[in-house]
Write a protein that holds these residues in place. Sequence first.
Motif, PDB file in Angstrom:
ATOM      1  N   ASP A  63       2.309  -3.124  -9.578  1.00 21.64           N
ATOM      2  CA  ASP A  63       3.369  -2.489  -8.800  1.00 21.64           C
ATOM      3  C   ASP A  63       3.286  -2.832  -7.320  1.00 21.64           C
ATOM      4  O   ASP A  63       4.244  -2.640  -6.578  1.00 21.64           O
ATOM      5  N   GLY A  64       2.127  -3.325  -6.884  1.00 18.08           N
ATOM      6  CA  GLY A  64       2.001  -3.599  -5.454  1.00 18.08           C
ATOM      7  C   GLY A  64       1.203  -4.835  -5.137  1.00 18.08           C
ATOM      8  O   GLY A  64       0.684  -4.999  -4.043  1.00 18.08           O
ATOM      9  N   VAL A  65       1.097  -5.760  -6.090  1.00 22.92           N
ATOM     10  CA  VAL A  65       0.181  -6.877  -5.945  1.00 22.92           C
ATOM     11  C   VAL A  65       0.725  -8.010  -5.081  1.00 22.92           C
ATOM     12  O   VAL A  65      -0.025  -8.855  -4.626  1.00 22.92           O
ATOM     13  N   TYR A  66       2.013  -8.049  -4.829  1.00 22.99           N
ATOM     14  CA  TYR A  66       2.591  -9.268  -4.287  1.00 22.99           C
ATOM     15  C   TYR A  66       2.500  -9.404  -2.776  1.00 22.99           C
ATOM     16  O   TYR A  66       2.788 -10.466  -2.249  1.00 22.99           O
ATOM     17  N   GLY A  67       2.110  -8.377  -2.052  1.00 25.55           N
ATOM     18  CA  GLY A  67       2.099  -8.458  -0.602  1.00 25.55           C
ATOM     19  C   GLY A  67       0.848  -9.087  -0.042  1.00 25.55           C
ATOM     20  O   GLY A  67      -0.238  -8.988  -0.608  1.00 25.55           O
ATOM     21  N   GLY A  68       0.984  -9.735   1.107  1.00 26.31           N
ATOM     22  CA  GLY A  68      -0.158 -10.318   1.783  1.00 26.31           C
ATOM     23  C   GLY A  68      -1.182  -9.293   2.193  1.00 26.31           C
ATOM     24  O   GLY A  68      -2.385  -9.584   2.246  1.00 26.31           O
ATOM     25  N   GLU A  69      -0.719  -8.087   2.494  1.00 30.51           N
ATOM     26  CA  GLU A  69      -1.649  -7.031   2.898  1.00 30.51           C
ATOM     27  C   GLU A  69      -2.604  -6.685   1.758  1.00 30.51           C
ATOM     28  O   GLU A  69      -3.802  -6.468   1.975  1.00 30.51           O
ATOM     29  N   PHE A  70      -2.077  -6.656   0.536  1.00 29.75           N
ATOM     30  CA  PHE A  70      -2.938  -6.384  -0.614  1.00 29.75           C
ATOM     31  C   PHE A  70      -3.955  -7.504  -0.806  1.00 29.75           C
ATOM     32  O   PHE A  70      -5.142  -7.254  -1.032  1.00 29.75           O
ATOM     33  N   LEU A  71      -3.506  -8.746  -0.740  1.00 29.74           N
ATOM     34  CA  LEU A  71      -4.422  -9.866  -0.940  1.00 29.74           C
ATOM     35  C   LEU A  71      -5.527  -9.870   0.116  1.00 29.74           C
ATOM     36  O   LEU A  71      -6.691 -10.146  -0.180  1.00 29.74           O
ATOM     37  N   GLU A  72      -5.174  -9.546   1.342  1.00 26.97           N
ATOM     38  CA  GLU A  72      -6.176  -9.473   2.409  1.00 26.97           C
ATOM     39  C   GLU A  72      -7.204  -8.394   2.104  1.00 26.97           C
ATOM     40  O   GLU A  72      -8.414  -8.592   2.287  1.00 26.97           O
ATOM     41  N   ALA A  73      -6.729  -7.237   1.633  1.00 25.54           N
ATOM     42  CA  ALA A  73      -7.639  -6.142   1.305  1.00 25.54           C
ATOM     43  C   ALA A  73      -8.512  -6.478   0.108  1.00 25.54           C
ATOM     44  O   ALA A  73      -9.711  -6.191   0.083  1.00 25.54           O
ATOM     45  N   LEU A  74      -7.911  -7.104  -0.921  1.00 22.79           N
ATOM     46  CA  LEU A  74      -8.659  -7.465  -2.125  1.00 22.79           C
ATOM     47  C   LEU A  74      -9.777  -8.438  -1.802  1.00 22.79           C
ATOM     48  O   LEU A  74     -10.946  -8.199  -2.131  1.00 22.79           O
ATOM     49  N   TYR A  75      -9.442  -9.541  -1.138  1.00 21.35           N
ATOM     50  CA  TYR A  75     -10.457 -10.554  -0.882  1.00 21.35           C
ATOM     51  C   TYR A  75     -11.430 -10.131   0.211  1.00 21.35           C
ATOM     52  O   TYR A  75     -12.606 -10.516   0.177  1.00 21.35           O
ATOM     53  N   GLY A  76     -10.974  -9.312   1.135  1.00 25.68           N
ATOM     54  CA  GLY A  76     -11.903  -8.760   2.113  1.00 25.68           C
ATOM     55  C   GLY A  76     -12.951  -7.899   1.438  1.00 25.68           C
ATOM     56  O   GLY A  76     -14.141  -7.945   1.786  1.00 25.68           O
ATOM     57  N   MET A  77     -12.519  -7.094   0.463  1.00 23.06           N
ATOM     58  CA  MET A  77     -13.454  -6.241  -0.268  1.00 23.06           C
ATOM     59  C   MET A  77     -14.401  -7.069  -1.130  1.00 23.06           C
ATOM     60  O   MET A  77     -15.621  -6.866  -1.114  1.00 23.06           O
TER      61      MET A  77
END
Length: 237
Positions: A63-77
């Motif tokens: 539901d929320g995977v497509y944004g750059g903000e999510f990808l930044e948070a995922l890979y940062g974690m």
Amino acid sequence: MLGTRRDGPVSVLELQREDRRNALDLALCRAIGEAAAAEVDAGARVLVLTGQGSAFCAGADLDGVYGGEFLEALYGMLHGLTRLPVPVVAAVNGPAIGAGTQLVLACDLRVAAPTARFAVPTARNGMAVDAWTIRTLAATVGAGVANRVMLGAETLDHDAALAVGLVDRTGDVEDALAWAQEVAALAPLALAHNKLVLRGGDDETVAETFDACWASDDVREALAARAERRTPVFRGR
């Protein structure tokens, strides 16, 4: 969303989105990264990461995977977990799909229940994972198995994952916790150095941690304990 508890020198982080099979969204990615760093700062020597209910992590919340903000948070974690100076143990209590398998790869030791399954199905959903994920998978399970997972969209069950090294031991969260307690009794500076090398740390930092180990009180404590026929008590200094 994320539960934390301490058991002596071990901190347990539990993904608590059971209604979404612990799928990762922006808030949960940030919570994991922040809690892991906070627990280490508070003195935890080992972290255990697990999921609530029957799934470890069903992947990214679509539901929320497509944004750059999510990808930044995922890979940062994910990358943040690999940089922590303490071992992280995955207690894989069920399926770990997509970002769930990535989370497992970010951990250093892996205990999995017989119900565990692993997959990175980007070829089925048109998405992509970063180079670190694919290279770490290949380094862990071998090029042939990584090819089947990434190019054939193959799923590994518990037995297959155990056979190729993606799973280290079979067990539940209590088994993972028991192993974590054993690891927590080892020399923290040596563990930090070993993890840094295994995770590809730069030569300058590796040289610093190498020297720190040999100059530490812990190395002298080990020598004294051996002479006194007792178990060493390491302080991490």
